[in-house]
Design a protein around this motif. Structure first.
Motif, PDB file in Angstrom:
ATOM      1  N   ARG A 110     -65.119 -17.763 109.265  1.00  0.00           N
ATOM      2  CA  ARG A 110     -65.309 -19.137 109.754  1.00  0.00           C
ATOM      3  C   ARG A 110     -63.934 -19.776 109.954  1.00  0.00           C
ATOM      4  O   ARG A 110     -63.153 -19.859 109.008  1.00  0.00           O
ATOM      5  CB  ARG A 110     -66.116 -19.939 108.752  1.00  0.00           C
ATOM      6  CG  ARG A 110     -66.317 -21.390 109.173  1.00  0.00           C
ATOM      7  CD  ARG A 110     -67.040 -22.187 108.144  1.00  0.00           C
ATOM      8  NE  ARG A 110     -68.441 -21.794 108.138  1.00  0.00           N
ATOM      9  CZ  ARG A 110     -69.354 -22.392 107.404  1.00  0.00           C
ATOM     10  NH1 ARG A 110     -69.015 -23.374 106.592  1.00  0.00           N
ATOM     11  NH2 ARG A 110     -70.606 -22.011 107.460  1.00  0.00           N
ATOM     12  N   PRO A 111     -63.642 -20.253 111.185  1.00  0.00           N
ATOM     13  CA  PRO A 111     -62.351 -20.926 111.412  1.00  0.00           C
ATOM     14  C   PRO A 111     -62.201 -22.139 110.497  1.00  0.00           C
ATOM     15  O   PRO A 111     -63.165 -22.870 110.271  1.00  0.00           O
ATOM     16  CB  PRO A 111     -62.428 -21.371 112.872  1.00  0.00           C
ATOM     17  CG  PRO A 111     -63.469 -20.518 113.492  1.00  0.00           C
ATOM     18  CD  PRO A 111     -64.456 -20.207 112.401  1.00  0.00           C
ATOM     19  N   VAL A 112     -60.999 -22.311 109.981  1.00  0.00           N
ATOM     20  CA  VAL A 112     -60.729 -23.456 109.114  1.00  0.00           C
ATOM     21  C   VAL A 112     -59.467 -24.179 109.590  1.00  0.00           C
ATOM     22  O   VAL A 112     -58.538 -23.552 110.088  1.00  0.00           O
ATOM     23  CB  VAL A 112     -60.553 -23.051 107.629  1.00  0.00           C
ATOM     24  CG1 VAL A 112     -61.848 -22.501 107.058  1.00  0.00           C
ATOM     25  CG2 VAL A 112     -59.433 -22.065 107.460  1.00  0.00           C
ATOM     26  N   PRO A 113     -59.455 -25.505 109.419  1.00  0.00           N
ATOM     27  CA  PRO A 113     -58.232 -26.243 109.746  1.00  0.00           C
ATOM     28  C   PRO A 113     -57.089 -25.789 108.836  1.00  0.00           C
ATOM     29  O   PRO A 113     -57.324 -25.278 107.745  1.00  0.00           O
ATOM     30  CB  PRO A 113     -58.598 -27.700 109.439  1.00  0.00           C
ATOM     31  CG  PRO A 113     -60.071 -27.746 109.312  1.00  0.00           C
ATOM     32  CD  PRO A 113     -60.506 -26.377 108.909  1.00  0.00           C
ATOM     33  N   VAL A 114     -55.865 -26.006 109.304  1.00  0.00           N
ATOM     34  CA  VAL A 114     -54.699 -25.701 108.480  1.00  0.00           C
ATOM     35  C   VAL A 114     -53.887 -26.951 108.171  1.00  0.00           C
ATOM     36  O   VAL A 114     -53.100 -26.966 107.228  1.00  0.00           O
ATOM     37  CB  VAL A 114     -53.791 -24.622 109.114  1.00  0.00           C
ATOM     38  CG1 VAL A 114     -54.542 -23.307 109.257  1.00  0.00           C
ATOM     39  CG2 VAL A 114     -53.229 -25.083 110.442  1.00  0.00           C
ATOM     40  N   LYS A 115     -54.092 -28.010 108.979  1.00  0.00           N
ATOM     41  CA  LYS A 115     -53.282 -29.223 108.812  1.00  0.00           C
ATOM     42  C   LYS A 115     -53.972 -30.375 109.537  1.00  0.00           C
ATOM     43  O   LYS A 115     -54.708 -30.165 110.494  1.00  0.00           O
ATOM     44  CB  LYS A 115     -51.887 -28.972 109.394  1.00  0.00           C
ATOM     45  CG  LYS A 115     -50.868 -30.048 109.159  1.00  0.00           C
ATOM     46  CD  LYS A 115     -49.507 -29.567 109.684  1.00  0.00           C
ATOM     47  CE  LYS A 115     -48.488 -30.664 109.722  1.00  0.00           C
ATOM     48  NZ  LYS A 115     -48.742 -31.704 110.696  1.00  0.00           N
ATOM     49  N   LEU A 116     -53.694 -31.582 109.056  1.00  0.00           N
ATOM     50  CA  LEU A 116     -54.151 -32.800 109.712  1.00  0.00           C
ATOM     51  C   LEU A 116     -52.923 -33.614 110.098  1.00  0.00           C
ATOM     52  O   LEU A 116     -51.915 -33.596 109.394  1.00  0.00           O
ATOM     53  CB  LEU A 116     -55.038 -33.627 108.773  1.00  0.00           C
ATOM     54  CG  LEU A 116     -56.256 -32.922 108.189  1.00  0.00           C
ATOM     55  CD1 LEU A 116     -56.966 -33.836 107.195  1.00  0.00           C
ATOM     56  CD2 LEU A 116     -57.203 -32.463 109.286  1.00  0.00           C
ATOM     57  N   ASP A 117     -53.026 -34.334 111.216  1.00  0.00           N
ATOM     58  CA  ASP A 117     -51.916 -35.178 111.640  1.00  0.00           C
ATOM     59  C   ASP A 117     -52.476 -36.430 112.315  1.00  0.00           C
ATOM     60  O   ASP A 117     -53.256 -36.331 113.256  1.00  0.00           O
ATOM     61  CB  ASP A 117     -51.001 -34.436 112.613  1.00  0.00           C
ATOM     62  CG  ASP A 117     -49.775 -35.257 112.954  1.00  0.00           C
ATOM     63  OD1 ASP A 117     -48.954 -35.497 112.049  1.00  0.00           O
ATOM     64  OD2 ASP A 117     -49.647 -35.672 114.125  1.00  0.00           O
ATOM     65  N   ARG A 118     -52.069 -37.592 111.810  1.00  0.00           N
ATOM     66  CA  ARG A 118     -52.486 -38.875 112.395  1.00  0.00           C
ATOM     67  C   ARG A 118     -51.298 -39.427 113.167  1.00  0.00           C
ATOM     68  O   ARG A 118     -50.204 -39.571 112.610  1.00  0.00           O
ATOM     69  CB  ARG A 118     -52.902 -39.830 111.275  1.00  0.00           C
ATOM     70  CG  ARG A 118     -53.287 -41.201 111.782  1.00  0.00           C
ATOM     71  CD  ARG A 118     -53.832 -42.137 110.728  1.00  0.00           C
ATOM     72  NE  ARG A 118     -53.338 -41.915 109.402  1.00  0.00           N
ATOM     73  CZ  ARG A 118     -54.057 -42.136 108.285  1.00  0.00           C
ATOM     74  NH1 ARG A 118     -55.290 -42.575 108.360  1.00  0.00           N
ATOM     75  NH2 ARG A 118     -53.526 -41.921 107.112  1.00  0.00           N
ATOM     76  N   HIS A 119     -51.516 -39.730 114.442  1.00  0.00           N
ATOM     77  CA  HIS A 119     -50.415 -40.246 115.254  1.00  0.00           C
ATOM     78  C   HIS A 119     -50.926 -41.229 116.310  1.00  0.00           C
ATOM     79  O   HIS A 119     -52.080 -41.180 116.712  1.00  0.00           O
ATOM     80  CB  HIS A 119     -49.630 -39.104 115.907  1.00  0.00           C
ATOM     81  CG  HIS A 119     -50.493 -38.120 116.635  1.00  0.00           C
ATOM     82  ND1 HIS A 119     -51.028 -37.005 116.020  1.00  0.00           N
ATOM     83  CD2 HIS A 119     -50.944 -38.094 117.904  1.00  0.00           C
ATOM     84  CE1 HIS A 119     -51.747 -36.332 116.896  1.00  0.00           C
ATOM     85  NE2 HIS A 119     -51.725 -36.969 118.037  1.00  0.00           N
ATOM     86  N   GLN A 120     -50.030 -42.106 116.722  1.00  0.00           N
ATOM     87  CA  GLN A 120     -50.335 -43.111 117.734  1.00  0.00           C
ATOM     88  C   GLN A 120     -50.106 -42.525 119.118  1.00  0.00           C
ATOM     89  O   GLN A 120     -49.111 -41.823 119.347  1.00  0.00           O
ATOM     90  CB  GLN A 120     -49.440 -44.339 117.557  1.00  0.00           C
ATOM     91  CG  GLN A 120     -49.635 -45.068 116.247  1.00  0.00           C
ATOM     92  CD  GLN A 120     -51.025 -45.645 116.124  1.00  0.00           C
ATOM     93  OE1 GLN A 120     -51.778 -45.224 115.269  1.00  0.00           O
ATOM     94  NE2 GLN A 120     -51.393 -46.573 116.984  1.00  0.00           N
ATOM     95  N   VAL A 121     -51.027 -42.813 120.033  1.00  0.00           N
ATOM     96  CA  VAL A 121     -50.907 -42.360 121.422  1.00  0.00           C
ATOM     97  C   VAL A 121     -51.445 -43.448 122.352  1.00  0.00           C
ATOM     98  O   VAL A 121     -52.102 -44.383 121.917  1.00  0.00           O
ATOM     99  CB  VAL A 121     -51.678 -41.045 121.671  1.00  0.00           C
ATOM    100  CG1 VAL A 121     -51.099 -39.897 120.889  1.00  0.00           C
ATOM    101  CG2 VAL A 121     -53.138 -41.218 121.364  1.00  0.00           C
ATOM    102  N   ARG A 122     -51.189 -43.234 123.609  1.00  0.00           N
ATOM    103  CA  ARG A 122     -51.709 -44.123 124.633  1.00  0.00           C
ATOM    104  C   ARG A 122     -52.594 -43.298 125.560  1.00  0.00           C
ATOM    105  O   ARG A 122     -52.331 -43.175 126.755  1.00  0.00           O
ATOM    106  CB  ARG A 122     -50.536 -44.744 125.395  1.00  0.00           C
ATOM    107  CG  ARG A 122     -50.756 -46.159 125.818  1.00  0.00           C
ATOM    108  CD  ARG A 122     -49.545 -46.744 126.522  1.00  0.00           C
ATOM    109  NE  ARG A 122     -48.496 -47.273 125.692  1.00  0.00           N
ATOM    110  CZ  ARG A 122     -48.575 -48.326 124.885  1.00  0.00           C
ATOM    111  NH1 ARG A 122     -49.692 -48.971 124.777  1.00  0.00           N
ATOM    112  NH2 ARG A 122     -47.551 -48.733 124.188  1.00  0.00           N
ATOM    113  N   CYS A 123     -53.678 -42.738 125.008  1.00  0.00           N
ATOM    114  CA  CYS A 123     -54.519 -41.828 125.796  1.00  0.00           C
ATOM    115  C   CYS A 123     -55.456 -42.555 126.751  1.00  0.00           C
ATOM    116  O   CYS A 123     -56.026 -41.953 127.648  1.00  0.00           O
ATOM    117  CB  CYS A 123     -55.299 -40.871 124.894  1.00  0.00           C
ATOM    118  SG  CYS A 123     -56.524 -41.654 123.846  1.00  0.00           S
ATOM    119  N   ALA A 124     -55.611 -43.861 126.596  1.00  0.00           N
ATOM    120  CA  ALA A 124     -56.494 -44.625 127.488  1.00  0.00           C
ATOM    121  C   ALA A 124     -55.739 -45.105 128.736  1.00  0.00           C
ATOM    122  O   ALA A 124     -56.330 -45.721 129.599  1.00  0.00           O
ATOM    123  CB  ALA A 124     -57.089 -45.808 126.727  1.00  0.00           C
TER     124      ALA A 124
END
Length: 185
Positions: A110-124
């Motif tokens: 089963r694939p598992v995450p290795v890391k989390l990252d919270r960041h600001q973007v301007r995707c809209a």
């Protein structure tokens, strides 16, 4: 997909206190927002990414992102056809790398995450306020000697030796590459 995201984050054993705080924040986000995986969910939403590595050659594939102007791992927004976070990460990695046969690292198949990252973007859009990506990151292993094919989502796409990452590369990407290197050694 919401149920899978909660399961993936709940079942994941994190590496440190900072990652644990992020994991709990992501779970709180999903508990508060049934739409928390979709781009339309503002001011934050879950995204999925994967750093593509070729351990046999000691290299990592990075994309020069057109909106961010930095070398990043492959990834992006979840889409309605995605059934799991891992599937979203694999889809993005395959689309952006042009490499068939990528496999996500996992535990017991089963694939598992290795890391989390919270960041600001301007995707809209550049005229819209920034929002927050709550990125769930995986490692995608490429077949030995894989050749990448640039997509319309990249300004450039190149393999780099683990110890020769380009500038500008975000520190979080450098950490992700280090982690991927350790996990695939």
């Amino acid at each position: 997909m919401h149920t899978d995201a909660v399961r993936a984050l709940s079942d994941w054993t994190v590496a440190d206190d900072r990652q644990e705080r992020l994991r709990l924040d992501y779970l709180d986000h999903l508990a508060d927002r049934p739409d928390g995986l979709w781009r339309a969910c503002l001011p934050a939403h879950i995204t999925a990414s994967a750093v593509v590595v070729d351990p046999s050659a000691g290299r990592v594939l990075l994309t020069l992102h057109p909106k961010v102007g930095r070398w990043l791992q492959m990834g992006g927004h979840c889409e309605p056809g995605d059934t799991t976070l891992a599937a979203a990460a694999l889809r993005e990695a395959t689309e952006e790398s042009g490499i068939a046969g990528l496999e996500l690292l996992g535990v017991d198949g089963r694939p598992v995450p290795v890391k989390l990252d919270r960041h600001q973007v301007r995707c809209a859009g550049k005229d819209r306020p920034e929002n927050t990506h709550l990125d769930v990151q995986y490692v995608a292993v490429a077949p030995a000697g894989a050749e990448a094919l640039i997509s319309e989502e990249s300004l450039d796409l190149r393999w780099f030796a683990y110890d020769a990452l380009p500038e500008p590369t975000d520190p979080s990407v450098r950490d992700l590459v280090t982690l991927a290197r350790e996990l695939t050694a």
